[in-house]
Design an enzyme around this catalytic site. Structure first.
Site, short mmCIF file in Angstrom:
data_model
loop_
_atom_site.label_atom_id
_atom_site.label_comp_id
_atom_site.label_asym_id
_atom_site.label_seq_id
_atom_site.Cartn_x
_atom_site.Cartn_y
_atom_site.Cartn_z
N ASP A 1 -45.27 46.96 67.74
CA ASP A 1 -44.01 47.70 67.68
C ASP A 1 -44.32 49.19 67.61
O ASP A 1 -45.46 49.60 67.35
CB ASP A 1 -43.21 47.31 66.42
CG ASP A 1 -42.68 45.89 66.51
OD1 ASP A 1 -42.33 45.47 67.62
OD2 ASP A 1 -42.62 45.22 65.47
N ASP B 1 -41.33 42.72 62.63
CA ASP B 1 -40.72 43.00 61.33
C ASP B 1 -39.35 42.34 61.18
O ASP B 1 -38.88 42.13 60.07
CB ASP B 1 -40.61 44.51 61.07
CG ASP B 1 -39.90 45.24 62.21
OD1 ASP B 1 -39.23 44.56 63.03
OD2 ASP B 1 -40.02 46.47 62.29
N ASP C 1 -38.18 38.35 65.44
CA ASP C 1 -39.58 38.40 65.85
C ASP C 1 -40.34 37.14 65.48
O ASP C 1 -41.49 36.95 65.90
CB ASP C 1 -40.30 39.61 65.21
CG ASP C 1 -39.87 40.93 65.82
OD1 ASP C 1 -39.59 40.94 67.03
OD2 ASP C 1 -39.82 41.94 65.10
#
Length: 1065
Positions: free
Chosen positions: A463, A780, A784
């Site tokens: 990310d 997070d 996900d």
């Protein structure tokens, strides 16, 4: 030879298990392959789960889930009739009386001011007992009975009393193993028990034939050595909660507390991604959706509300937010009972543990064959000699019985030395050491196998927000009233205030404060702070600054409907009864700039007037968004719409208020960490939900994307077919890097913007399936979880990550820092290489010890190494060798080579080269000493004295060969084996202690160890002969090893050649 190799490879295939989610069939297959020939089954299998016990636990878990599922069905049926069922007052009174009898109020609870027992509270939620809840006058009645205000929460000074009356939020866990339990496991070694029996018989016969003192030395020496082996083994095996915070209201203030400090009466704030930490009742909230599959196995989500207020601990919030009144904690919840059973299941074995179990099994069978052969040869020579002696085979004395007993003990000791029980446990030791060190470096390893697998990672899908950036966000710029303004300074706010009217400011503040999932709270000391996500925090802090500079405050409003932020829609929406619209409903929409802008048809100007959003104006807004994004600012839009009498969120027709440009600075050290990944052969791919220009700017800044690199947006990626993706992914090439002295290696670096969680899952699946890459992925959010579960290594963020993401991860990055991920990869490689070092060292000792004893027994009729000496050698190569080599810390050179491939052999050709070379040298030296040692060393002792001197010298030389070979094993390619030797104090301590104890054994414990004093000349000769192992090792490393064709390598760790230059020596 080829036949044996093929058979061995075929046998070892049964010891292959996947790193994640191995099937029970695969786990049982390798256990069956080990067979019954195990020295110490308790110790060998202590670090692997008991599958039968796990099956029992799974049955218990299913039973609990079935009970809950039935309760849920009953609740649904009851809710259908809730409006038509009535109850007479007589029935109510009788029910209340029965309930009081069933759940009497304890005296302590009454004295503390509570009116309901812990058991009754727990039953209400556990059984979804709506009837009982109505008897208690609903949630408000329960709150009164537990003496708590739904607005202010519990008082902090009451926490201890409440925990005593209603229990603590802790679960019964499997008790930790004590040192004595490890001692018991170590003593279950069948070969050691046989030796102890032989030692006892030896003492009995010795006392009968030689008297009190001399007759018991040999047997007592064996017993003492066995005791030493057991103690050190147990000590090496003996090792001495993840902290999760929840937001609660206490003392009238919203604050964070540990989940273990949650008590009955707490007002817990739940939001998307949270795990419900205790049983409770829904107070209020917006669009709450809860996943109860972990408890009931039902995939259909539940929608708690005032009509259905029951919330169970262990469930997960999928959408929305709410406040909950805690009614039961710890073991009074079904989740507590479930956790108790799960804690007994044990953790899955790692692939490396299973592989080394296979190696240990093969070597054990070879060792057993050599032991039987040695015993047969010794007995044959003894019987032949006795047949030719006076009296023949019919005359037996005590000395003869001792000889036969000694032959048997030597054979058993060969099995002790030959069977490397320490191989699988060395993996556990190395992994445990790595886990401890990684915890100090802010990485919590949840699954042992992740340490191994991370060393092979060839790709990291990361990310952007919070991982590559600091996650400390501030609103840097805003677009409002047709112009962009910098608002990071006081001057910028003054310019903004002068360019907009009070009407505009009121609409802006209304949207900022009400269209938010976060909250502005005031602490006990009067300080104002924001609790929520970093993005929301930045916008709310901007709103507070606007209020400060404009002297205009936002007005409170009742929320009529809330649609929380959704990663698929990329927006959140709220409908309020707006005081600025005469109390009529007004909808606000906030989210991804392109999405919100596409749903707007008008724009508000600086005076507060609404204008039509023409194509020209829309292009100017889009240009401002692109300009913000190119400055690496995260962009969000805020819009509103008056919706008349309806309270539904409209789909379009919004009026654009402003565009936020939020700055999230790059973390320090990220650029260097990305470069380290490239040097290590690890591709870094950035997958983010941000604007593509923002993503590209950040990717360039941290070195992921170069000028010739290609970025792609999620919608475009999703539109590709599997065949197109197969062609696309290799073409998305940012750069080609060259590793020193190795073939060119292409880095396929991808930047994917405006992606959905499903895009990340698709990318991970294709990378693993199409390109056989070992993929690590960061995550997070709740959505996900599929990608984290699918990846070889799931890395969840400890700060920004939701509990759902953490639960599906293998490693939790506690500081959300990309550099920490590199440390995990470095330690993963270190674990793999350290185990290879230990295996090389141990196999060398195995080969030499087996051959020396067998050849000597065949030609001389006796073994040069006694039982006590062999046990000491076993201690050096097993427990002490594992401590020394399996705990060495990583070095920077480990991150200068490509990763180990999925199919690479664990024992490589380079390892075999070193094992064979060192074994030949040691066998040659020991063979010369056995047959020509007396003359070469000029040993002039009389009779048995010279033999004992020679055997002591052989034993001493053999041990020092192992000590120096242990140093040699630190590097399997580099000639300089002393580099960084003092960086591992454990290695230095073990090597020093081994040498020191060897001196004690030879010089002070001669009676027990069958050794005699050696002169300084003989000591120096032993050390010099042992140190030649270093020279032999250096020569061996100059011999090239055929690594096969292509780019793949068969070096000591599966890596390609180490860089040349000064560091290569």
């Amino acid at each position: 030879m080829a036949y044996l190799r093929n058979k061995s490879m075929e046998f070892l295939k049964r010891f292959e298990v996947p790193a994640k989610n191995p099937s029970e069939d695969a786990q049982r297959r390798w256990r069956e392959a080990v067979g019954t020939l195990v020295k110490n089954r308790r110790r060998r299998f202590r670090m692997v789960p008991d599958l039968d016990k796990r099956s029992e636990v799974e049955t218990q878990r299913r039973n609990i889930q079935e009970k809950l599922r039935v309760a849920l069905y009953v609740q649904k049926a009851a809710l259908q009739f809730i409006d038509v069922l009535t109850m007479s007052m007589v029935a109510v009174e009788s029910c209340v009386a029965a309930r009081k009898t069933e759940h009497p109020l304890p005296e302590m609870a009454r004295q503390c001011g509570f009116s309901v027992s812990a058991e009754e509270l727990a039953t209400v939620v556990r059984n979804h007992d709506g009837k009982s809840l109505r008897h208690h006058r609903g949630v408000d009645g329960i709150a009164r009975k537990v003496n708590v205000s739904l607005a202010d929460g519990v008082k902090s000074d009451e926490a201890g009393v409440r925990a005593e009356v209603y229990g603590a939020n802790k679960y019964t866990e499997k008790p930790p193993r004590t040192f004595w339990m490890f001692l018991w496991d170590a003593s279950q070694d069948m070969t050691l028990l046989l030796l102890a029996f032989c030692a006892f018989i030896s003492v009995v016969i010795g006392l009968a034939t030689e008297g009190w003192a001399s007759g018991m030395y040999n047997g007592l020496g064996i017993m003492l050595t066995i005791f030493l082996v057991v103690m050190i083994t147990a000590a090496s095996d003996y090792k001495e909660k993840k902290k999760i915070d929840m937001q609660v209201t206490r003392d009238g203030y919203r604050q964070k507390v540990s989940i273990y400090d949650i008590i009955v009466g707490d007002i817990v704030h739940l939001s998307i991604g949270d795990q419900v930490t205790a049983d409770g009742l829904y107070i209020d909230g917006y669009s709450l959706v809860v996943d109860e599959s972990s408890l009931s196995s039902e995939s259909e989500p539940v929608h708690p509300s005032s009509a259905n207020p029951f919330l169970l601990g262990g469930t997960k919030v999928q959408e929305g937010s709410a406040r909950m009144l805690v009614t039961a904690v710890g073991m009074r919840t079904e989740w507590g009972n479930l956790m108790e059973t799960l804690s007994q299941g044990g953790e899955d074995e790692t692939p490396l543990q299973v592989k080394l179990n296979g190696v240990a099994t093969i070597i054990g069978k070879i060792g057993l064959a050599f032991a039987v052969l040695t015993f047969t040869v010794l007995m044959a020579r003894f019987l032949v000699g006795k047949a030719n002696a006076p009296g023949g085979l019919l005359r037996w004395r005590g000395e003869d019985a001792l000889s036969v007993l000694n032959f048997f003990a030597v054979a058993v000791t060969i099995v002790v030395v030959a069977v490397p029980e320490g191989l699988p446990l060395a993996v556990t030791l190395s992994l445990a050491f790595a886990m401890k060190k990684l915890m100090q470096e802010r990485a919590l390893v949840r699954h042992l196998s992740a340490c191994e697998t991370m060393g092979s990672a060839s790709c990291i899908c990361t990310d952007k927000t919070g991982t590559l950036t600091t996650n400390h966000m501030v609103v840097e710029k805003v677009w409002a009233s047709g112009a962009a303004q910098t608002v990071s300074t006081a001057k910028g706010f003054d310019e903004l205030r002068s360019s907009v009217s009070e009407n505009f400011t009121r609409v802006l503040l209304e949207g900022v404060f009400h269209c938010s999932g976060s909250e502005v709270v005031t602490s006990k000391d009067g300080r104002t702070s924001v609790m929520g996500t970093p993005t929301e925090t930045a916008i709310l802090e901007f709103g507070l600054e606007v209020e400060k500079y404009t002297k205009v405050e936002h007005a409170g409003a009742k929320k009529l409907k809330v649609e929380p932020f959704n990663s698929v829609k990329k927006t959140m929406a709220v409908v309020i009864a707006s005081p600025n619209a005469a109390g009529h409903p007004r909808a606000f929409l906030k989210g991804a700039s392109e999405v919100v802008l596409s749903r707007c048809s008008s724009v508000i100007d600086g005076t507060g007037s609404v204008e039509k959003l023409t194509d020209a104006k829309a292009k100017r807004v889009a240009s401002a968004i692109d300009a913000f994004a190119c400055e690496a600012l995260r962009t969000l839009c805020l819009a509103y719409q008056d919706v008349g009498g309806a309270s539904d969120v409209p789909g379009d027709g919004y009026t654009l208020i402003t565009v936020f440009g939020i700055k999230d600075p790059l973390r320090s050290g990220v650029r260097e960490a990305v470069k380290t990944c490239h040097d290590a052969g690890i591709n870094v791919r950035m997958v983010t939900g941000d604007n593509i220009n923002t993503a590209k700017a950040i990717a360039r800044e941290c070195g992921i994307l170069t000028d010739d690199g290609i970025a792609i947006e999620g919608p475009e990626f999703r539109a590709k077919s599997p065949n197109e993706m197969r062609e696309l992914i290799p073409k998305i090439q940012a750069r080609t890097a060259t590793l020193s002295s190795s073939p060119k290696s292409e880095f396929f670096c991808m930047v994917m913007a405006r992606s959905l969680p499903l895009d990340k899952h698709t990318l991970v699946t294709n990378l693993r399936g199409m390109f056989n890459e070992v993929v690590a992925v960061t995550g997070d959010g709740t959505n996900d979880a599929p990608a984290l579960h699918e990846a070889d290594i799931g890395l969840a963020m400890g700060i920004a990550g939701t509990e759902v993401a953490k639960e599906n991860a293998d490693v939790i990055i506690m500081d959300d820092n990309f550099s920490t991920i590199i440390n995990v990869a470095k330690w993963g490689r270190s674990v793999y290489i350290n185990i290879q070092k230990f295996v090389q060292f141990q196999l060398t000792v195995n080969v030499v010890a087996l051959m020396v004893n067998f050849v000597s027994a065949s030609f001389t009729g006796s073994a040069p190494l006694t039982i006590v000496q062999l046990l000491w050698v076993n201690l050096i190569m097993d427990t002490l060798g594992a401590l020394a080599l399996a705990t060495e810390p990583p070095n920077d050179t480990m991150m200068q080579r490509p990763p180990v491939g999925r199919g690479d052999n664990f024992i490589t050709k380079v390892m075999w080269r070193n094992i064979v070379g060192q074994s030949i040298y040691q066998l040659a030296v020991l063979g010369v000493l056995i047959f020509k040692g007396k003359s070469l060393l000029r040993l002039n002792g009389v009779g048995n004295l010279s033999d004992t001197q020679l055997n002591t010298f052989i034993f001493n030389t053999f041990v020092f060969c192992q000590v120096f070979n242990e140093v040699n094993s630190r590097e399997m390619e580099k000639i300089n084996v002393f580099s960084g030797i003092f960086s591992s104090w454990i290695f230095s301590a073990v090597a020093g202690a081994t040498a020191a104890f060897q001196v004690i054994i030879v010089e002070l414990l001669g009676t027990f160890a069958s050794t005699v004093h050696l002169s300084g000349r003989l000591w120096l000769a032993s050390v010099l002969i042992g140190s030649v192992s270093l020279v032999i090792g250096a020569v061996l490393k100059l011999i090239p090893v055929d690594s096969g064709s292509g780019v793949s390598s068969d070096r000591h760790d599966g890596y390609q050649p180490i860089p040349t230059g000064p560091n290569a020596v």
